[in-house]
Structures are given as structure tokens and as C-alpha cells.
Design an enzyme around this catalytic site. Structure first.
Site, PDB file in Angstrom:
ATOM      1  N   SER A  96       0.835  -1.194   0.000  1.00 54.53           N
ATOM      2  CA  SER A  96       0.000   0.000   0.000  1.00 54.53           C
ATOM      3  C   SER A  96       0.870   1.244   0.000  1.00 54.53           C
ATOM      4  O   SER A  96       1.928   1.270   0.628  1.00 54.53           O
ATOM      5  CB  SER A  96      -0.886   0.011   1.246  1.00 54.53           C
ATOM      6  OG  SER A  96      -1.584   1.228   1.349  1.00 54.53           O
ATOM      7  N   TYR A 109      -2.061  -0.613  10.381  1.00 52.45           N
ATOM      8  CA  TYR A 109      -2.094  -0.982   8.963  1.00 52.45           C
ATOM      9  C   TYR A 109      -0.803  -0.568   8.264  1.00 52.45           C
ATOM     10  O   TYR A 109      -0.215  -1.352   7.518  1.00 52.45           O
ATOM     11  CB  TYR A 109      -3.296  -0.329   8.274  1.00 52.45           C
ATOM     12  CG  TYR A 109      -3.407  -0.675   6.812  1.00 52.45           C
ATOM     13  CD1 TYR A 109      -3.810  -1.936   6.404  1.00 52.45           C
ATOM     14  CD2 TYR A 109      -3.104   0.274   5.830  1.00 52.45           C
ATOM     15  CE1 TYR A 109      -3.917  -2.256   5.063  1.00 52.45           C
ATOM     16  CE2 TYR A 109      -3.215  -0.034   4.489  1.00 52.45           C
ATOM     17  CZ  TYR A 109      -3.618  -1.298   4.112  1.00 52.45           C
ATOM     18  OH  TYR A 109      -3.713  -1.620   2.778  1.00 52.45           O
TER      19      TYR A 109
END
Length: 195
Positions: A96, A109
Site C-alpha cells: 500500500s 495498517y
């Protein structure tokens, strides 16, 4: 997705497994090997996300994200290597862009995807000599069916500067679709092993 692949002349099937459970993972790859022979490409795409502020992060949430985002990918890679084509294969980890722009309320995350980045590079060194390519696709904004971009932007950029909010809004106009993700994965899967 399976029906899209089949409609376009490909062969596809779906299996369900909990990638956090090593027994499920081993069974998944055993079924793949028995029904389809050697594996050529593994895409580690399973992942979860939450928007907890630092004060709200719990041990449960930490392990939920790290077990799926990190351990799940490792366990799938371990099992895949056992059934890969001896001539080599391609491992693609989905990461990501959050590891670069570090959005607020994304501590766990971001850390889990940072681990995925490091694992990808480490596996490239470890598995490259065995003709396994380890690459990653660093996703930015894309349109899953789970939430709308506007919700994501409002949640994550409401306290940032005007410049960052403008960047985020601009990025939302160029949200990737599944088709562009598929193209990137096809490109990565065709790369030879390099270490």
C-alpha cells in the site's frame, strides 16, 4: 472475478481458506497442486484495515491485522514454494502507498504493510537464486466494493493541511479499478527472477 476471467476465455475457480490458519493454507495449496499441477504465480492479496487512533489500538486489532496482512502472506508463500513449478515462479505481494504518505489513524495498517514491503525484498534475495521472483504492487487508491473514496478521504485527511487534502482529492479522481490492478499483476508476473 472468476466469471469475468471465464467470460474472457481464461480458466478460473474459487476456493475458500483462512490464510491465518496454517492448516487451511496447506490444504488450499494441496488442492491446487492436485487439481491443477504446479503453481506458477502467487498473489498475496488478503488484507484488513482499520482506522483506529493511537489511543484506541487494541492488542486484538494489532494481531488481527498482522495475522492476516503479514503472517497470512508468509504462510501462503511457504506453501506455494512447495508446489511451484521447478522452473520458477512469481510471488506478488500487494502492499500500500500508505507506507509512504502515512495517513493518520493507520498506525497498525501502515506497520503491517511496511512489513510486507520488507518481506518482499527479503524474499527476492532468498528465493531469487531458486528462480522465484518476489515483487510487489504498491496500491494507491482503488475502488473496492467495501467503501466509497469520499468516506476514506474524510476519515483520513480531515486534520491534514490544505495541500495534502488537495492531493488526496486529486488522487481520488484517479482511483484504480480492478482492470488496472489486473494489468499490473500480469506485468509483474512476467518479470524474471532477479536478486
Amino acid at each position: 472475478m472468476v466469471s469475468d476471467i471465464v467470460q474472457n476465455g481464461g480458466v478460473a475457480f474459487a476456493l475458500q481458506a483462512d490464510v491465518c490458519n496454517s492448516v487451511d493454507v496447506k490444504m488450499l495449496f494441496k488442492i491446487i497442486a492436485l487439481e491443477h499441477g504446479a503453481l506458477d504465480i502467487l498473489v498475496n492479496n488478503a488484507g484488513v484495515y482499520s482506522t483506529d487512533a493511537l489511543a484506541d489500538i487494541t492488542k486484538h486489532e494489532f494481531y488481527r491485522q498482522f495475522n492476516l496482512n503479514v503472517l497470512g502472506g508468509i504462510q501462503c508463500t511457504q506453501a506455494a514454494v512447495e508446489v511451484f513449478n521447478p522452473a520458477g515462479g512469481s510471488i506478488i505481494n500487494i502492499s500500500s502507498s500508505v507506507t509512504s504518505f502515512t495517513a493518520v489513524n493507520s498506525t497498525v495498517y501502515t506497520a503491517s504493510k511496511g512489513a510486507v514491503d520488507a518481506i518482499t525484498r527479503t524474499l527476492a534475495n532468498e528465493l531469487g537464486p531458486k528462480k522465484f521472483a518476489s515483487t510487489q504492487s504498491t496500491q494507491g487508491w482503488w475502488r473496492p466494493k467495501v467503501y466509497t473514496p469520499a468516506v476514506f478521504l474524510k476519515t483520513h485527511f480531515s486534520r491534514k493541511s490544505k495541500r495534502l487534502r488537495h492531493w488526496a482529492v486529486s488522487a481520488s479522481l484517479r482511483i484504480s479499478r480492478q482492470r488496472s490492478l489486473s494489468w499490473r499483476l500480469q506485468t509483474l508476473a512476467g518479470l524474471p527472477a532477479k536478486y
